[in-house]
Each structure stands twice: as structure tokens, then as C-alpha cells.
Design a protein around this motif. Structure first.
Motif, short mmCIF file in Angstrom:
data_model
loop_
_atom_site.label_atom_id
_atom_site.label_comp_id
_atom_site.label_asym_id
_atom_site.label_seq_id
_atom_site.Cartn_x
_atom_site.Cartn_y
_atom_site.Cartn_z
N SER A 182 42.26 51.74 17.72
CA SER A 182 42.54 53.15 17.99
C SER A 182 42.99 53.31 19.43
CB SER A 182 41.30 54.00 17.73
OG SER A 182 40.89 53.92 16.39
N THR A 183 43.97 54.12 19.63
CA THR A 183 44.53 54.29 20.98
C THR A 183 44.45 55.74 21.40
OG1 THR A 183 46.03 52.44 20.62
CG2 THR A 183 46.52 53.91 22.45
N TYR A 184 43.70 55.99 22.45
CA TYR A 184 43.59 57.31 23.07
C TYR A 184 43.82 57.13 24.56
CZ TYR A 184 40.74 57.82 18.81
OH TYR A 184 40.28 57.80 17.51
N SER A 198 39.27 59.21 27.27
CA SER A 198 38.91 60.06 26.14
C SER A 198 37.47 59.81 25.71
CB SER A 198 39.84 59.80 24.97
OG SER A 198 39.37 60.43 23.79
N ARG A 199 36.78 60.90 25.36
CA ARG A 199 35.41 60.79 24.86
C ARG A 199 35.37 60.10 23.51
NH1 ARG A 199 31.27 61.78 28.42
NH2 ARG A 199 29.98 62.34 26.64
N ASN A 200 36.51 59.99 22.85
CA ASN A 200 36.55 59.26 21.58
C ASN A 200 36.04 57.83 21.75
OD1 ASN A 200 37.71 61.08 19.52
ND2 ASN A 200 39.47 61.11 20.87
N TYR A 201 36.31 57.25 22.89
CA TYR A 201 35.89 55.86 23.12
C TYR A 201 34.38 55.75 23.34
CZ TYR A 201 40.70 54.14 23.44
OH TYR A 201 41.99 53.78 23.15
N TYR A 202 33.71 56.88 23.54
CA TYR A 202 32.27 56.86 23.73
C TYR A 202 31.52 56.73 22.41
CZ TYR A 202 32.74 58.46 28.60
OH TYR A 202 33.04 58.56 29.94
N SER A 203 32.23 56.93 21.31
CA SER A 203 31.58 56.92 20.00
C SER A 203 31.67 55.54 19.37
CB SER A 203 32.25 57.94 19.09
OG SER A 203 31.75 57.83 17.77
N ALA A 204 30.52 55.00 18.99
CA ALA A 204 30.50 53.67 18.38
C ALA A 204 31.29 53.63 17.07
CB ALA A 204 29.05 53.25 18.14
N SER A 205 31.39 54.77 16.41
CA SER A 205 32.08 54.81 15.12
C SER A 205 33.58 54.56 15.25
CB SER A 205 31.83 56.15 14.44
OG SER A 205 32.43 57.20 15.18
N ARG A 206 34.12 54.65 16.47
CA ARG A 206 35.55 54.43 16.69
C ARG A 206 35.91 52.95 16.72
NH1 ARG A 206 38.03 59.29 15.68
NH2 ARG A 206 36.94 60.97 16.79
N TYR A 207 34.94 52.09 16.74
CA TYR A 207 35.18 50.66 16.92
C TYR A 207 35.12 49.91 15.60
CZ TYR A 207 35.07 51.79 21.79
OH TYR A 207 35.38 52.35 23.00
N ASP A 208 36.04 48.95 15.46
CA ASP A 208 36.19 48.23 14.20
C ASP A 208 35.36 46.96 14.14
OD1 ASP A 208 39.47 49.07 14.98
OD2 ASP A 208 38.39 50.01 13.31
N TYR A 209 35.17 46.34 15.28
CA TYR A 209 34.49 45.04 15.31
C TYR A 209 33.44 45.02 16.41
CZ TYR A 209 38.62 43.88 12.60
OH TYR A 209 39.62 43.89 11.66
N GLN A 228 22.15 49.06 23.96
CA GLN A 228 21.11 49.74 23.19
C GLN A 228 19.74 49.29 23.68
OE1 GLN A 228 21.45 49.38 18.91
NE2 GLN A 228 20.24 51.24 18.60
N ALA A 229 19.00 50.24 24.21
CA ALA A 229 17.64 49.98 24.66
C ALA A 229 16.67 50.23 23.50
CB ALA A 229 17.30 50.87 25.84
N PRO A 230 15.48 49.65 23.54
CA PRO A 230 14.52 49.85 22.46
C PRO A 230 14.23 51.33 22.23
CG PRO A 230 13.81 48.08 23.88
CD PRO A 230 15.00 48.71 24.55
N GLY A 231 14.30 51.74 20.97
CA GLY A 231 14.00 53.11 20.61
C GLY A 231 15.08 54.12 20.95
N LYS A 232 16.22 53.64 21.43
CA LYS A 232 17.31 54.54 21.80
C LYS A 232 18.56 54.24 21.00
CE LYS A 232 15.78 55.49 26.52
NZ LYS A 232 16.20 55.56 27.95
N GLU A 233 19.47 55.21 21.00
CA GLU A 233 20.74 55.01 20.32
C GLU A 233 21.65 54.10 21.16
OE1 GLU A 233 21.07 59.22 17.85
OE2 GLU A 233 22.56 58.70 19.36
N ARG A 234 22.59 53.48 20.47
CA ARG A 234 23.59 52.68 21.17
C ARG A 234 24.45 53.61 22.02
NH1 ARG A 234 26.36 47.89 17.83
NH2 ARG A 234 24.13 47.72 17.37
N GLU A 235 24.67 53.23 23.28
CA GLU A 235 25.43 54.09 24.17
C GLU A 235 26.59 53.34 24.81
OE1 GLU A 235 23.23 55.55 27.54
OE2 GLU A 235 22.85 53.56 28.34
N PHE A 236 27.63 54.11 25.07
CA PHE A 236 28.84 53.60 25.70
C PHE A 236 28.56 53.18 27.13
CE2 PHE A 236 33.27 53.40 26.76
CZ PHE A 236 33.39 53.97 28.03
#
Length: 129
Positions: free
Chosen positions: A101-103, A107-118, A39-47
Motif C-alpha cells: 500500500s502506498t500513501y 499518513s496515519r494509515n501506516y500506523y495501522s497494523a491491518s495495512r500490512y501484508d507480511y 508489542q509490550a505485554p498486555g498492550k496492543e501492537r503499536e507503530f
């Protein structure tokens, strides 16, 4: 539950290399798909990258392909991010993350921060030009 602690960040010149580490607590580390985000300043967290539980397969965001390598050592409960040919635009706080989660690894699912538990607390990487 797993706790993640990143290390290895710092200041590096453009074109240089750096290796980040993420140490996990607990005895079930090998059950988790692991990833690095930034995550860079002013930007969203990215994969950035993800790796399977066994470490036999990985996937990368396009801008880091060929420059970054994710790996893991399940005996040491640690995941790594080797970063080569660093650019100023790689400057960010880098986070490791774990998910049950296992894909398919691509899979683009892994690009989403919401898929991660910790998540770890993050480590700053600054690349000077």
C-alpha cells in the motif's frame, strides 16, 4: 510473497543502544514500504517507524523520534532499526512488516497494523533500568 526474519534483540541497559535487522526473502523487496511495530505485554501492537520503498523518507511515532532511526539496504533485502537512548518503556517484542500500500509516508494509515501484508516472527528487546 515475502518472508521476514528479525534479529538483533536482547537485553540492554537503559541509555544504551541496539540495532535490529529484518531480512526479507524474495526479489521484490524494493517494492514494499517497510515498518517496525512493537508489542509490550498486555498492550496492543503499536507503530514505531516506517520507510519508503527507496529509503529516502521515513516517519516515526512521537515517543521514538530523535532516538530511533529506520533505514534499509535494498541490495541486501534488509531493513534496520537503530535504537539509541533506550528506556525501560521501550521493552517489547519488535516486529517488522511489509506492505504494498502506498500513501504519503506521514499518513496515519501506516500506523495501522491491518495495512500490512507480511510480518516477521518478532524479536524481544528488554531494557533494564
Amino acid at each position: 510473497q515475502v518472508q521476514l526474519v528479525e534479529s538483533g534483540g536482547g537485553l540492554v541497559q537503559a541509555g544504551g543502544s541496539q540495532r535490529l535487522s529484518c531480512a526479507a526473502s524474495g526479489r521484490t523487496f524494493s517494492m514494499y514500504v517497510m515498518a517496525w511495530f512493537r508489542q509490550a505485554p498486555g498492550k496492543e501492537r503499536e507503530f514505531v517507524a516506517t520507510i519508503t520503498q527507496s529509503g529516502d523518507s521515513a516517519n516515526y511515532e512521537d515517543s521514538v523520534k530523535g532516538r530511533f532511526t529506520i533505514s534499509r539496504d535494498n541490495a541486501k533485502n534488509t531493513v534496520y532499526l537503530q535504537m539509541n537512548s533506550l528506556k525501560p518503556e521501550d521493552t517489547a517484542v519488535y516486529y517488522c512488516a511489509a506492505t504494498t500500500s502506498t500513501y504519503y509516508i506521514g499518513s496515519r494509515n501506516y500506523y495501522s497494523a491491518s495495512r500490512y501484508d507480511y510480518w516477521g516472527q518478532g524479536t524481544q528487546v528488554t531494557v533494564s533500568s
